[in-house]
Design a protein around this motif. Sequence first.
Motif, mmCIF file in Angstrom:
data_model
loop_
_atom_site.group_PDB
_atom_site.id
_atom_site.type_symbol
_atom_site.label_atom_id
_atom_site.label_comp_id
_atom_site.label_asym_id
_atom_site.label_seq_id
_atom_site.Cartn_x
_atom_site.Cartn_y
_atom_site.Cartn_z
ATOM 1 N N ASP A 74 0.861 -1.184 0.000
ATOM 2 C CA ASP A 74 0.000 0.000 0.000
ATOM 3 C C ASP A 74 0.890 1.224 0.000
ATOM 4 O O ASP A 74 1.809 1.332 0.815
ATOM 5 C CB ASP A 74 -0.924 -0.002 1.219
ATOM 6 C CG ASP A 74 -1.987 -1.080 1.098
ATOM 7 O OD1 ASP A 74 -2.715 -1.068 0.089
ATOM 8 O OD2 ASP A 74 -2.072 -1.936 1.991
ATOM 9 N N VAL A 75 0.626 2.129 -0.932
ATOM 10 C CA VAL A 75 1.493 3.294 -1.135
ATOM 11 C C VAL A 75 0.644 4.554 -1.008
ATOM 12 O O VAL A 75 -0.402 4.672 -1.645
ATOM 13 C CB VAL A 75 2.131 3.250 -2.544
ATOM 14 C CG1 VAL A 75 3.020 4.458 -2.766
ATOM 15 C CG2 VAL A 75 2.901 1.950 -2.745
ATOM 16 N N THR A 76 1.075 5.489 -0.174
ATOM 17 C CA THR A 76 0.438 6.798 -0.087
ATOM 18 C C THR A 76 1.457 7.820 -0.555
ATOM 19 O O THR A 76 2.561 7.890 -0.009
ATOM 20 C CB THR A 76 -0.012 7.101 1.354
ATOM 21 O OG1 THR A 76 -0.952 6.100 1.753
ATOM 22 C CG2 THR A 76 -0.674 8.470 1.442
ATOM 23 N N THR A 77 1.090 8.576 -1.586
ATOM 24 C CA THR A 77 2.088 9.458 -2.200
ATOM 25 C C THR A 77 1.433 10.682 -2.833
ATOM 26 O O THR A 77 0.251 10.660 -3.171
ATOM 27 C CB THR A 77 2.894 8.678 -3.267
ATOM 28 O OG1 THR A 77 3.950 9.490 -3.751
ATOM 29 C CG2 THR A 77 2.011 8.244 -4.435
ATOM 30 N N ASP A 78 2.224 11.737 -2.985
ATOM 31 C CA ASP A 78 1.775 12.937 -3.697
ATOM 32 C C ASP A 78 2.023 12.737 -5.186
ATOM 33 O O ASP A 78 2.994 12.083 -5.573
ATOM 34 C CB ASP A 78 2.556 14.167 -3.218
ATOM 35 C CG ASP A 78 2.453 14.353 -1.705
ATOM 36 O OD1 ASP A 78 1.495 13.824 -1.116
ATOM 37 O OD2 ASP A 78 3.339 15.016 -1.138
ATOM 38 N N ILE A 79 1.139 13.302 -6.008
ATOM 39 C CA ILE A 79 1.347 13.213 -7.456
ATOM 40 C C ILE A 79 1.255 14.614 -8.075
ATOM 41 O O ILE A 79 0.522 15.476 -7.579
ATOM 42 C CB ILE A 79 0.341 12.245 -8.135
ATOM 43 C CG1 ILE A 79 -1.103 12.642 -7.868
ATOM 44 C CG2 ILE A 79 0.615 10.817 -7.697
ATOM 45 C CD1 ILE A 79 -2.125 11.753 -8.586
ATOM 46 N N HIS A 80 2.013 14.803 -9.149
ATOM 47 C CA HIS A 80 2.152 16.128 -9.756
ATOM 48 C C HIS A 80 2.006 16.018 -11.274
ATOM 49 O O HIS A 80 2.818 15.353 -11.924
ATOM 50 C CB HIS A 80 3.528 16.712 -9.423
ATOM 51 C CG HIS A 80 3.853 16.647 -7.962
ATOM 52 N ND1 HIS A 80 3.189 17.404 -7.023
ATOM 53 C CD2 HIS A 80 4.749 15.883 -7.270
ATOM 54 C CE1 HIS A 80 3.676 17.135 -5.815
ATOM 55 N NE2 HIS A 80 4.611 16.217 -5.935
ATOM 56 N N GLY B 133 -0.402 -1.967 -5.003
ATOM 57 C CA GLY B 133 0.223 -2.615 -6.144
ATOM 58 C C GLY B 133 1.523 -3.288 -5.751
ATOM 59 O O GLY B 133 1.798 -3.522 -4.565
ATOM 60 N N VAL B 134 2.333 -3.587 -6.753
ATOM 61 C CA VAL B 134 3.575 -4.333 -6.567
ATOM 62 C C VAL B 134 4.737 -3.440 -6.993
ATOM 63 O O VAL B 134 4.685 -2.805 -8.058
ATOM 64 C CB VAL B 134 3.556 -5.620 -7.426
ATOM 65 C CG1 VAL B 134 4.885 -6.348 -7.335
ATOM 66 C CG2 VAL B 134 2.401 -6.530 -6.992
ATOM 67 N N SER B 135 5.764 -3.399 -6.151
ATOM 68 C CA SER B 135 6.946 -2.604 -6.481
ATOM 69 C C SER B 135 7.571 -3.108 -7.784
ATOM 70 O O SER B 135 7.668 -4.318 -8.013
ATOM 71 C CB SER B 135 7.952 -2.702 -5.334
ATOM 72 O OG SER B 135 9.179 -2.139 -5.734
#
Lengths: 197, 81
Positions: A71-77, A91-93
């Motif tokens: 589980d990934v929590t991230t900012d997107i630009h 997802g999967v790394s």
Amino acid sequence: MAITTRGFGGRRAPAEKPLPPGQFLTEDFPVLSAGPTPNVDEAHWQFSVHTESGEVRRWDWAALMAMPVEDVTTDIHCVTRWSRFDTQWRGVSVDAFFEDVESEAEFVMVHSYGGYTTNLPLEDLLDGKAWITFEHGGEPLAPLHGGPVRLIVPHLYFWKSAKWVRGFVMQEHEEPGFWEQNGYHLYGDPWLEQRYA
Amino acid sequence: MALDGNALAGPLAGIYAFDVTTARARCAHCGVVARLARALVFASAMGIVARCRACEEVLLTVVERPDGTSVSARGLAWLRP
């Protein structure tokens, strides 16, 4: 006089968390498409890595589901100046896909269903910097946002996070992908405002 | 959502000296000849992508850069007013 637009009804970022230069915060998820939305169901989805030696490694949906999920929590630009904080993906790394791939090539052309391409240095996909994702905000990834499976490379402008991803082709030399051929930056670092070539 | 090729009229008015929407174009991929107004157009803040209505390959891409408008027409075998 400089004119700024607030774009997509966004608001300015809270002072405690910086935005890359020229970006505005939004809570929407604008859709930018360069073509029709491909109709790819999980039963037919495949992902492959093609190496410079001609070897091909393939994964289907069942193989993807058997890989270590994060589980990934991230900012997107987005290069069109909107940013979102704390977006949630599952997802999967990309690292996990390269455990079984032998390649000396330093560059990757990402290919999507529908024909979209984008180029990246391999090092920007490894070491926990990129994911092959199938959920967003706790829901299966909608086709409009790249479902069933989308690449996420959050430290670069979001056109690098290819929707409907279907494979990587390893390349010894960097070649431009779709938007990169059309005047956008080869690398696309939002903190350096690398929008155009 | 796709628009039709008439959406190209404004952005390309300063590039070509004729109305591109009435021009005939040959798709470099499938060879179909059609007026550009028949194209499938996907417009976003990144740029405008016109695709062949027959094979959906890219005919023409228009990107508004800070230094001016950039047009890529590598998907066109030819364009005739």
